[in-house]
Write a protein that holds these residues in place. Structure first.
Motif, PDB file in Angstrom:
ATOM      1  N   UNK A  90     -38.458  77.239 -25.276  1.00 13.03           N
ATOM      2  CA  UNK A  90     -37.284  77.044 -24.021  1.00 13.03           C
ATOM      3  C   UNK A  90     -38.820  75.998 -22.571  1.00 13.03           C
ATOM      4  N   UNK A 129     -41.541  66.797 -20.517  1.00 16.01           N
ATOM      5  CA  UNK A 129     -40.560  66.580 -19.380  1.00 16.01           C
ATOM      6  C   UNK A 129     -41.454  66.538 -17.863  1.00 16.01           C
ATOM      7  N   UNK A 171     -36.976  64.521 -15.707  1.00 15.45           N
ATOM      8  CA  UNK A 171     -37.120  63.100 -17.082  1.00 15.45           C
ATOM      9  C   UNK A 171     -36.142  63.008 -17.842  1.00 15.45           C
ATOM     10  N   UNK A 172     -36.105  62.085 -18.883  1.00 17.04           N
ATOM     11  CA  UNK A 172     -35.429  61.887 -20.218  1.00 17.04           C
ATOM     12  C   UNK A 172     -36.725  63.058 -20.406  1.00 17.04           C
ATOM     13  N   UNK A 211     -29.730  76.204 -15.553  1.00 16.30           N
ATOM     14  CA  UNK A 211     -29.565  74.786 -15.546  1.00 16.30           C
ATOM     15  C   UNK A 211     -28.910  74.315 -16.612  1.00 16.30           C
ATOM     16  N   UNK A 216     -28.537  71.601 -20.259  1.00 13.67           N
ATOM     17  CA  UNK A 216     -29.998  71.023 -21.070  1.00 13.67           C
ATOM     18  C   UNK A 216     -29.069  70.865 -22.401  1.00 13.67           C
ATOM     19  N   UNK A 241     -31.446  65.988 -26.318  1.00 13.07           N
ATOM     20  CA  UNK A 241     -33.124  64.949 -26.380  1.00 13.07           C
ATOM     21  C   UNK A 241     -32.791  64.984 -24.521  1.00 13.07           C
ATOM     22  N   UNK A 242     -32.160  65.091 -23.915  1.00 13.90           N
ATOM     23  CA  UNK A 242     -32.242  65.493 -22.243  1.00 13.90           C
ATOM     24  C   UNK A 242     -33.061  66.091 -21.471  1.00 13.90           C
ATOM     25  N   UNK A 243     -32.971  66.053 -20.314  1.00 13.19           N
ATOM     26  CA  UNK A 243     -33.524  66.866 -19.509  1.00 13.19           C
ATOM     27  C   UNK A 243     -32.746  67.672 -18.927  1.00 13.19           C
ATOM     28  N   UNK A 244     -33.047  69.050 -18.546  1.00 14.50           N
ATOM     29  CA  UNK A 244     -32.423  69.990 -18.141  1.00 14.50           C
ATOM     30  C   UNK A 244     -31.364  69.453 -16.656  1.00 14.50           C
ATOM     31  N   UNK A 267     -29.853  71.003 -13.155  1.00 20.24           N
ATOM     32  CA  UNK A 267     -29.157  72.124 -12.301  1.00 20.24           C
ATOM     33  C   UNK A 267     -27.586  72.190 -11.997  1.00 20.24           C
ATOM     34  N   UNK A 270     -29.948  77.757 -19.213  1.00 23.89           N
ATOM     35  CA  UNK A 270     -31.341  78.264 -18.952  1.00 23.89           C
ATOM     36  C   UNK A 270     -31.408  79.043 -17.800  1.00 23.89           C
ATOM     37  N   UNK A 280     -42.882  79.132 -12.948  1.00 22.78           N
ATOM     38  CA  UNK A 280     -41.614  78.828 -13.084  1.00 22.78           C
ATOM     39  C   UNK A 280     -42.038  79.311 -14.685  1.00 22.78           C
ATOM     40  N   UNK A 317     -38.846  79.823 -17.568  1.00 21.89           N
ATOM     41  CA  UNK A 317     -37.329  79.389 -18.289  1.00 21.89           C
ATOM     42  C   UNK A 317     -36.805  80.275 -19.365  1.00 21.89           C
ATOM     43  N   UNK A 318     -37.909  80.708 -20.459  1.00 21.67           N
ATOM     44  CA  UNK A 318     -37.769  81.487 -21.250  1.00 21.67           C
ATOM     45  C   UNK A 318     -36.852  80.165 -22.780  1.00 21.67           C
ATOM     46  N   UNK A 319     -35.819  81.289 -23.746  1.00 23.26           N
ATOM     47  CA  UNK A 319     -35.551  80.061 -24.152  1.00 23.26           C
ATOM     48  C   UNK A 319     -33.962  79.991 -24.578  1.00 23.26           C
TER      49      UNK A 319
END
Lengths: 113, 111
Positions: free
Chosen positions: A42, A90, A105-106, B36, B38, B41-44, B46, B87, B99, B101-103
């Motif tokens: 994660x 990130x 961000x990406x 969230x 994801x 290849x991208x950010x998480x 909301x 997540x 924070x 996030x966990x897996x």
């Protein structure tokens, strides 16, 4: 709308070299964060900043440093990279430090050899 | 810090409702629950946030029982594009922001 811009997108770095990952946001958010994401683990918080001029340590801060000279920029520096820092990084921001949406961000993919 | 536990993966078919449950037994009084999404290849991104009972927005619903020790993200009529990692986060984001996030839960939607 740009939101969060990270650079570089990817980088290969020799162990022992230094590297700064850049992060810029155009939303005038007070809080900013750096996470690393490794396969199966994660996202883990490295450092954060609640407002310009302040920073704090997250879950995995060792080997990393940050600065927050102004609202928009939050660079992450690896002073002497090691292979275990190979990861996807990130940057994120939020309006303030209270509950609310994180904008990400990406990502920047870093490989340390 | 409240640790979260989610299933590692789930499979579903297009058009079905998907419910992903997150356990957070040590949730604190000031903690909110946030989900969230994801893609590779991208950010998480909301999805939804809540404190208690039920919250609904245009993409999902969040169910939180009275004891707040768990929460369920409900995705109505999933499509192939909902294949992603989800997540669950718990935190108050107060001073000393931290924070976990966990897996996450890897959801795979099949045709």
């Amino acid at each position: 709308t740009a939101g969060i811009t990270q650079a570089p997108t990817s980088q290969i770095l020799a162990a022992g070299r230094s590297m700064t990952l850049r992060c810029t946001q155009d939303m005038r958010h007070n809080a900013m964060y750096w996470y690393r994401q490794d396969l199966g683990l994660g996202l883990r918080l490295i450092h954060y900043s609640n407002t310009a001029g302040t920073t704090g340590k997250g879950e995995v801060p060792d080997g990393y440093s940050v600065s927050r000279a102004n609202t928009d920029d939050f660079p992450l520096t690896l002073a002497s990279a090691v292979p275990s820092q190979t990861s996807v990084y990130f940057c994120a921001s939020s309006r303030d430090r209270g509950p609310g949406e994180l904008f990400f961000g990406e990502g920047s993919r870093l490989t340390v050899l | 810090l409240a640790k979260t536990t989610q299933p590692i993966s789930m499979d579903s078919y297009e058009g079905q409702e998907v419910n992903i449950t997150c356990s957070h037994n040590n949730i604190a009084t000031n903690d909110y629950i946030t989900w969230y999404q994801q893609f590779p290849s991208q950010g998480p991104r909301f999805i939804i946030q809540g404190y208690k009972t039920k919250v609904t927005n245009e993409v999902a619903s969040l169910f939180i029982p009275a004891d707040r020790k768990s929460s369920t993200l409900s995705l109505p009529r999933v499509s192939l594009s909902d294949t992603a990692v989800y997540y669950c986060l718990v935190g108050d984001w107060g001073g000393g922001f931290k924070t976990i996030f966990g897996a996450g839960t890897r959801l795979f939607v099949k045709a």
